[in-house]
Structure formats: structure tokens, C-alpha cells
Write an enzyme that holds these catalytic residues in place. Structure first.
Site, mmCIF file in Angstrom:
data_model
loop_
_atom_site.group_PDB
_atom_site.id
_atom_site.type_symbol
_atom_site.label_atom_id
_atom_site.label_comp_id
_atom_site.label_asym_id
_atom_site.label_seq_id
_atom_site.Cartn_x
_atom_site.Cartn_y
_atom_site.Cartn_z
ATOM 1 N N ASP A 135 0.879 -1.168 0.000
ATOM 2 C CA ASP A 135 0.000 0.000 0.000
ATOM 3 C C ASP A 135 0.925 1.230 0.000
ATOM 4 O O ASP A 135 2.121 1.113 0.296
ATOM 5 C CB ASP A 135 -0.873 -0.027 1.268
ATOM 6 C CG ASP A 135 -1.585 1.286 1.490
ATOM 7 O OD1 ASP A 135 -2.240 1.761 0.545
ATOM 8 O OD2 ASP A 135 -1.480 1.849 2.609
ATOM 9 N N ASP A 164 -0.138 5.216 0.770
ATOM 10 C CA ASP A 164 -0.378 6.264 1.778
ATOM 11 C C ASP A 164 -0.523 5.669 3.170
ATOM 12 O O ASP A 164 -1.376 4.807 3.399
ATOM 13 C CB ASP A 164 -1.622 7.066 1.409
ATOM 14 C CG ASP A 164 -1.419 7.813 0.104
ATOM 15 O OD1 ASP A 164 -0.483 8.618 0.049
ATOM 16 O OD2 ASP A 164 -2.178 7.580 -0.854
ATOM 17 N N GLU A 176 -0.626 10.930 4.342
ATOM 18 C CA GLU A 176 -1.970 11.465 4.618
ATOM 19 C C GLU A 176 -1.877 12.648 5.578
ATOM 20 O O GLU A 176 -2.421 13.711 5.310
ATOM 21 C CB GLU A 176 -2.878 10.382 5.222
ATOM 22 C CG GLU A 176 -3.170 9.211 4.320
ATOM 23 C CD GLU A 176 -4.079 9.555 3.135
ATOM 24 O OE1 GLU A 176 -4.323 10.740 2.868
ATOM 25 O OE2 GLU A 176 -4.524 8.613 2.469
ATOM 26 N N GLY A 222 -10.232 7.778 -1.448
ATOM 27 C CA GLY A 222 -10.214 8.613 -2.651
ATOM 28 C C GLY A 222 -10.394 10.077 -2.296
ATOM 29 O O GLY A 222 -11.321 10.444 -1.564
ATOM 30 N N GLU A 282 -13.724 11.675 -3.645
ATOM 31 C CA GLU A 282 -14.846 11.100 -2.881
ATOM 32 C C GLU A 282 -14.891 11.707 -1.467
ATOM 33 O O GLU A 282 -15.950 11.975 -0.921
ATOM 34 C CB GLU A 282 -14.701 9.571 -2.784
ATOM 35 C CG GLU A 282 -14.879 8.816 -4.087
ATOM 36 C CD GLU A 282 -13.647 8.798 -4.987
ATOM 37 O OE1 GLU A 282 -12.660 9.505 -4.708
ATOM 38 O OE2 GLU A 282 -13.683 8.076 -5.996
ATOM 39 N N ARG A 283 -13.691 11.923 -0.896
ATOM 40 C CA ARG A 283 -13.586 12.511 0.448
ATOM 41 C C ARG A 283 -14.129 13.935 0.443
ATOM 42 O O ARG A 283 -14.841 14.357 1.350
ATOM 43 C CB ARG A 283 -12.096 12.492 0.847
ATOM 44 C CG ARG A 283 -11.820 12.638 2.301
ATOM 45 C CD ARG A 283 -10.369 12.243 2.568
ATOM 46 N NE ARG A 283 -10.129 10.850 2.245
ATOM 47 C CZ ARG A 283 -8.983 10.381 1.718
ATOM 48 N NH1 ARG A 283 -7.960 11.194 1.495
ATOM 49 N NH2 ARG A 283 -8.850 9.109 1.447
ATOM 50 N N HIS A 301 -9.828 18.733 -6.197
ATOM 51 C CA HIS A 301 -8.976 17.544 -6.221
ATOM 52 C C HIS A 301 -7.801 17.736 -7.179
ATOM 53 O O HIS A 301 -6.651 17.406 -6.845
ATOM 54 C CB HIS A 301 -9.807 16.312 -6.602
ATOM 55 C CG HIS A 301 -9.074 15.022 -6.410
ATOM 56 N ND1 HIS A 301 -9.031 14.042 -7.357
ATOM 57 C CD2 HIS A 301 -8.330 14.567 -5.370
ATOM 58 C CE1 HIS A 301 -8.294 13.038 -6.908
ATOM 59 N NE2 HIS A 301 -7.869 13.321 -5.704
ATOM 60 N N SER A 329 -3.970 8.750 -6.599
ATOM 61 C CA SER A 329 -3.715 9.045 -8.010
ATOM 62 C C SER A 329 -2.267 8.729 -8.381
ATOM 63 O O SER A 329 -1.353 8.854 -7.563
ATOM 64 C CB SER A 329 -3.972 10.525 -8.292
ATOM 65 O OG SER A 329 -5.214 10.913 -7.757
HETATM 66 C C1 XBP Z 1 -5.151 6.499 0.238
HETATM 67 C C2 XBP Z 1 -6.290 7.243 -0.312
HETATM 68 C C3 XBP Z 1 -6.087 8.344 -1.266
HETATM 69 C C4 XBP Z 1 -5.275 9.498 -0.685
HETATM 70 C C5 XBP Z 1 -5.379 10.718 -1.537
HETATM 71 O O1 XBP Z 1 -4.871 5.424 -0.545
HETATM 72 O O2 XBP Z 1 -7.411 6.947 0.029
HETATM 73 O O3 XBP Z 1 -7.332 8.820 -1.640
HETATM 74 O O4 XBP Z 1 -5.814 9.872 0.571
HETATM 75 O O5 XBP Z 1 -5.079 10.450 -2.849
HETATM 76 P P1 XBP Z 1 -3.899 4.174 -0.118
HETATM 77 P P2 XBP Z 1 -6.007 11.022 -4.019
HETATM 78 O O6 XBP Z 1 -3.792 4.074 1.369
HETATM 79 O O7 XBP Z 1 -4.606 3.026 -0.761
HETATM 80 O O8 XBP Z 1 -2.560 4.440 -0.766
HETATM 81 O O9 XBP Z 1 -6.324 12.435 -3.668
HETATM 82 O O10 XBP Z 1 -5.168 10.920 -5.241
HETATM 83 O O11 XBP Z 1 -7.246 10.174 -4.051
HETATM 84 MG MG MG Z 2 -2.960 3.310 3.296
#
Ligand code: XBP
Ligand code: MG
Length: 246
Positions: free
Chosen positions: A14, A16, A23, A57, A60-61, A87, A130
Site C-alpha cells: 500500500d 499512503d 496522509e 479517494g 470522494e472525500r 482535487h 492518483s
Molecule cells: C489512500 C487514499 C487516497 C489518498 C489521496 O490510498 O485513500 O485517496 O488519501 O489520494 P492508499 P487522491 O492508502 O490506498 O494508498 O487524492 O489521489 O485520491
Molecule cells: Mg494506506
């Protein structure tokens, strides 16, 4: 819990919260910069962002947050357009935020990636973020050659359904050409763990900053990070309960 692979052919990461605390330190900061850039009086503090992370996402958030705001455009095309614009603006600002903060990888990540590379274990990425964000982070951590290390990179653009849906992981397995029984995932969040388990993968968890209090049913192991209490290595990666935290 899924069956533990006897032989590890691929490790799927994974991004983030697992590779780096993006995050807390970058996405949230860049979202706030985007609100400012578009003249909106909105700011997401740590507590609010922690709640909002239950929605996968970035776009979506934003839509979810707007659905509970009195000062957001009404539901419909105008709200969707604003979410899209915010976004895009956030993702344009993200690489600069990352560079300014010189965000490091979480403890043990660089070491374990290097160990897998030397041992010939394939490495892949399964994220709901993204592609541009992944590219910026990985180039800052591993340099321009990062795609030689991670042979498969599945991002939000590839997987229509976001975690906890398993699509990102099933796609990564398909592209790797490896069966779930010969691979495992590393995650930081309950929804990421669910996605990995849903794809039939064994999954270890290094809790992300926002998930310290969560339960992770079905995780192969659960720890604060890959260096604590002892360094997680290829030899211990497949051991259920290795380095467990209470
Ligand atoms: C984390 C997410 C992403 C990021 C923001 O994904 O949910 O939406 O918060 O990225 P993961 P975007 O833990 O699966 O890596 O703004 O590009 O959506
Ligand atoms: Mg994660």
C-alpha cells in the site's frame, strides 16, 4: 486470516500511510492549500481528516465533506465540479508539499524494499491514490529509477472501485502473474486490510498515524512499524504474529 504463502514471490505495498505518512503530512496539507487557493474558508484539522479517511479517494472525500456542510454547493453538477477542481488543485500542489517537507519513508521501508530487491522478490503497489502522487513520492524516495524496483503499479486510475474493494489487489496480482497464495500485502488501514484479504492475500499491518485505535481482524501480524520492536525481514515477514503489538 488467509493462508500464509510457503514461498514469497511478490510483496504488494500500500502507499499512503504504509510507505510514508503522506496522509497526515502531505495530502491533508495540500487539501488545505487547495481550499485556500480556491478562496474557500474550509480547513481540515487532524481530527477531521482522521474521520474523513474512512472515505477512500480524495475526490470522494471532498464530496462526502461537502454533503455535511451548509456552505457547500447543493448536491448535483455544481458540487461535483467543485470537488473535481479542488482535487485537481490538491494533486498539483502535492509534489511541492512533499518536496518542501522532505517526507521520509516510514521506519524499515527502505531497508525491506532493498532486501526484497536483492532476494529477487517482485514488488508491486496497490493504492487508491492518483498515479501522479505515487510517482512524486516514489521518485523522491528511490529516484528516477523507482519503476525498476516496483514492477507493477496499480493506482486509482486503474481500479474503478476503491479500497476496501479488492480490485486494486486482484489487478496487481494479475499483472504480476502471481497467485495470491504466493504473495502478501502490507497495509496501514482497516479498509486496506479488507481489500487485501478480499483478494485472498495474507496481509501484515503497520498501523498508520490515524489508525492507532483500530482493530485489524485477519491481519497476519500487526505492529507500529517495520523496525519496531525488531526489524521485519524477509525471514520474518511470513511469520504470523511476528513483532506483534499488544
Ligand atoms: C489512500 C487514499 C487516497 C489518498 C489521496 O490510498 O485513500 O485517496 O488519501 O489520494 P492508499 P487522491 O492508502 O490506498 O494508498 O487524492 O489521489 O485520491
Ligand atoms: Mg494506506
Amino acid at each position: 486470516m488467509q493462508a500464509v504463502p510457503a514461498e514469497l514471490q511478490a510483496l504488494i505495498w500500500d502507499v499512503d500511510g504504509t510507505i510514508a505518512e503522506t496522509e497526515r503530512d502531505c495530502h491533508r496539507v495540500a487539501f488545505n492549500q487547495a481550499f485556500e487557493a480556491l478562496g474557500l474558508p474550509w480547513q481540515w484539522d487532524l481530527g477531521t481528516y482522521g474521520e474523513l479517511l474512512r472515505v477512500a479517494g480524495g475526490r470522494e472525500r471532498l464530496l462526502f465533506d461537502m454533503s455535511r456542510r451548509a456552505d457547500a454547493p447543493p448536491a448535483g453538477p455544481e458540487r461535483h465540479a467543485l470537488a473535481r477542481e479542488l482535487h485537481q488543485c490538491k494533486n498539483r500542489l502535492y509534489p511541492r508539499t512533499l518536496a518542501q517537507r522532505k517526507l521520509p519513508a516510514r521506519p524499515g521501508v527502505m531497508r525491506l524494499v532493498a532486501e526484497c530487491q536483492s532476494a529477487g522478490v517482485q514488488q508491486a503497489v496497490a493504492t487508491t491514490s492518483s498515479r501522479s502522487n505515487v510517482a512524486a513520492l516514489f521518485a523522491s524516495l528511490w529516484g528516477a529509477g523507482w519503476e525498476d524496483i516496483f514492477s507493477v503499479v496499480v493506482c486509482a486510475e486503474d481500479a474503478a472501485a476503491k479500497k476496501p474493494d479488492p480490485t486494486a489487489y486482484t489487478l496487481a496480482l494479475q499483472r504480476l502473474g502471481v497467485r495470491a497464495a504466493h504473495a502478501m500485502a502490507i497495509e496501514d488501514s482497516p479498509s486496506g486490510l479488507k481489500a487485501a484479504l478480499g483478494a485472498g492475500l495474507a496481509c501484515g499491518v503497520t498501523r498508520g498515524a490515524f489508525f492507532a485505535q483500530d482493530d485489524f481482524p485477519g491481519a497476519l501480524w500487526l505492529r507500529d512499524d517495520l523496525d519496531t520492536p525488531t526489524p521485519m525481514t524477509l525471514a520474518t515477514l511470513l511469520l504470523a504474529g511476528s513483532g506483534n503489538i499488544a
